[in-house]
Design a protein around this motif. Structure first.
Motif, short mmCIF file in Angstrom:
data_model
loop_
_atom_site.label_atom_id
_atom_site.label_comp_id
_atom_site.label_asym_id
_atom_site.label_seq_id
_atom_site.Cartn_x
_atom_site.Cartn_y
_atom_site.Cartn_z
N VAL A 178 0.83 -1.21 0.00
CA VAL A 178 0.00 0.00 0.00
C VAL A 178 0.87 1.25 0.00
CG1 VAL A 178 -1.98 -1.12 1.09
CG2 VAL A 178 -0.22 -0.08 2.53
N ASP A 179 2.08 1.12 -0.47
CA ASP A 179 2.99 2.25 -0.52
C ASP A 179 2.38 3.38 -1.34
OD1 ASP A 179 5.54 3.53 -0.02
OD2 ASP A 179 6.01 3.19 -2.12
N GLY A 180 2.38 4.58 -0.77
CA GLY A 180 1.84 5.73 -1.47
C GLY A 180 0.35 5.94 -1.30
N ILE A 181 -0.34 5.02 -0.65
CA ILE A 181 -1.78 5.16 -0.42
C ILE A 181 -2.00 5.76 0.96
CG2 ILE A 181 -4.00 3.97 -0.23
CD1 ILE A 181 -2.97 1.84 -2.10
N GLN A 182 -2.76 6.84 1.02
CA GLN A 182 -3.05 7.49 2.30
C GLN A 182 -3.94 6.59 3.16
OE1 GLN A 182 -1.67 10.52 3.21
NE2 GLN A 182 -0.52 10.22 1.30
N MET A 183 -3.67 6.60 4.47
CA MET A 183 -4.41 5.74 5.39
C MET A 183 -4.83 6.50 6.63
SD MET A 183 -3.21 2.21 7.42
CE MET A 183 -2.29 1.64 6.01
N ALA A 184 -6.04 6.20 7.10
CA ALA A 184 -6.50 6.66 8.41
C ALA A 184 -6.89 5.42 9.21
CB ALA A 184 -7.67 7.62 8.27
N SER A 185 -6.71 5.50 10.52
CA SER A 185 -6.90 4.33 11.37
C SER A 185 -7.60 4.72 12.67
CB SER A 185 -5.53 3.70 11.68
OG SER A 185 -4.71 4.63 12.37
N SER A 186 -7.64 3.79 13.60
CA SER A 186 -8.35 4.00 14.86
C SER A 186 -7.82 5.19 15.65
CB SER A 186 -8.28 2.72 15.71
OG SER A 186 -9.17 2.79 16.80
N GLU A 187 -6.54 5.54 15.45
CA GLU A 187 -5.99 6.70 16.13
C GLU A 187 -6.62 8.01 15.66
OE1 GLU A 187 -2.63 3.65 16.36
OE2 GLU A 187 -4.23 4.17 14.99
N ASP A 188 -7.30 7.98 14.52
CA ASP A 188 -7.87 9.21 13.94
C ASP A 188 -9.30 9.50 14.39
OD1 ASP A 188 -5.77 10.22 12.05
OD2 ASP A 188 -5.93 8.17 11.34
N GLY A 189 -9.85 8.65 15.24
CA GLY A 189 -11.19 8.91 15.74
C GLY A 189 -11.84 7.66 16.26
N CYS A 190 -12.77 7.82 17.16
CA CYS A 190 -13.42 6.65 17.76
C CYS A 190 -14.39 6.01 16.78
CB CYS A 190 -14.16 7.08 19.02
SG CYS A 190 -14.75 5.71 20.05
#
Length: 229
Positions: A134-146
């Motif tokens: 997934v190199d170069g693909i932006q990611m959001a995870s659990s740290e970014d919100g409940c």
């Protein structure tokens, strides 16, 4: 410009079953409490953070602080690493996922992002262990919100920042759970159900369903992406 956003567990990686086992063990390791509920449908927010906050309140009768949540996260990663050493064959992609991501990367007018309820450490490990680049693909995870909607909003914002635009004409979310469908609907995103557990999505009225990515032409046709390729 079209944003195509993906969940990870059950959507890109075949990790739903071992994820439950690993989380139950991690929660026991960190809190000493066994029998944590691994029916994710029973939680208000189906994210690693949200599940942990609710489980600690249920089992320990107190609000979770940052140290307690971090302890569960660290032990979750250790459990996954140990499971991989013992049974690496469990870590695999949903059929065709890597090839489909590569195909989408080659389309003009299409941007990709990941929005997962996992903690970032576990998400990266599952993807790497499953052989998904997934190199170069932006990611959001659990740290970014409940909540799922918080995470998906963060993933869209990062993807927009990466290509220098404030918003997308379309956002299409690939997910495998009812919580994915509901979050996509709340944000006005289009939704595609993927994976082996699509019956509940079918019952909920989702019409665009695929077992995996082994028929990319059918997926592209159902997304009507030919106009931007």
């Amino acid at each position: 410009m079209v944003l195509i956003m993906f969940d990870i567990d059950g959507t890109l990686t075949e990790s739903y079953a071992y994820d439950q086992q690993a989380y139950a063990g991690a929660f026991l390791d960190a809190t000493g409490c066994s029998g944590v509920n691994t029916d994710w449908h029973s939680y208000e927010h189906v994210t690693s953070h949200g599940i942990t906050v609710q489980a600690i309140r249920c089992h320990l009768g107190q609000d979770a602080d940052a140290a307690m949540i971090q302890a569960v996260e660290q032990r979750m990663l250790r459990r996954l690493q140990a499971l991989y050493r013992h049974s690496p064959e469990l870590f695999c992609e949903v059929a065709g996922a890597s090839d489909f991501l590569d195909y989408l990367r080659g389309l003009d007018g299409v941007t990709l992002s990941l929005a997962t309820g996992c903690w970032l450490s576990e998400a990266r490990f599952k993807l790497s262990a499953s052989g998904i680049d997934v190199d170069g693909i932006q990611m959001a995870s659990s740290e970014d919100g409940c909540s799922r909607t918080d995470i998906m909003t963060a993933a869209a914002r990062r993807a927009g920042n990466a290509v220098g635009i404030p918003s997308f004409d379309r956002v299409i979310y690939f997910g495998d759970g009812l919580w994915d469908m509901k979050a996509a609907a709340a944000l006005g995103y289009e939704f595609v159900g993927i994976g082996e557990r699509t019956e509940l999505l079918r019952q909920a009225g989702v019409s665009c369903l695929h077992r995996d990515y082994s028929a990319p032409a059918a997926l592209i046709s159902s997304l009507a992406l030919s106009a931007v390729s």
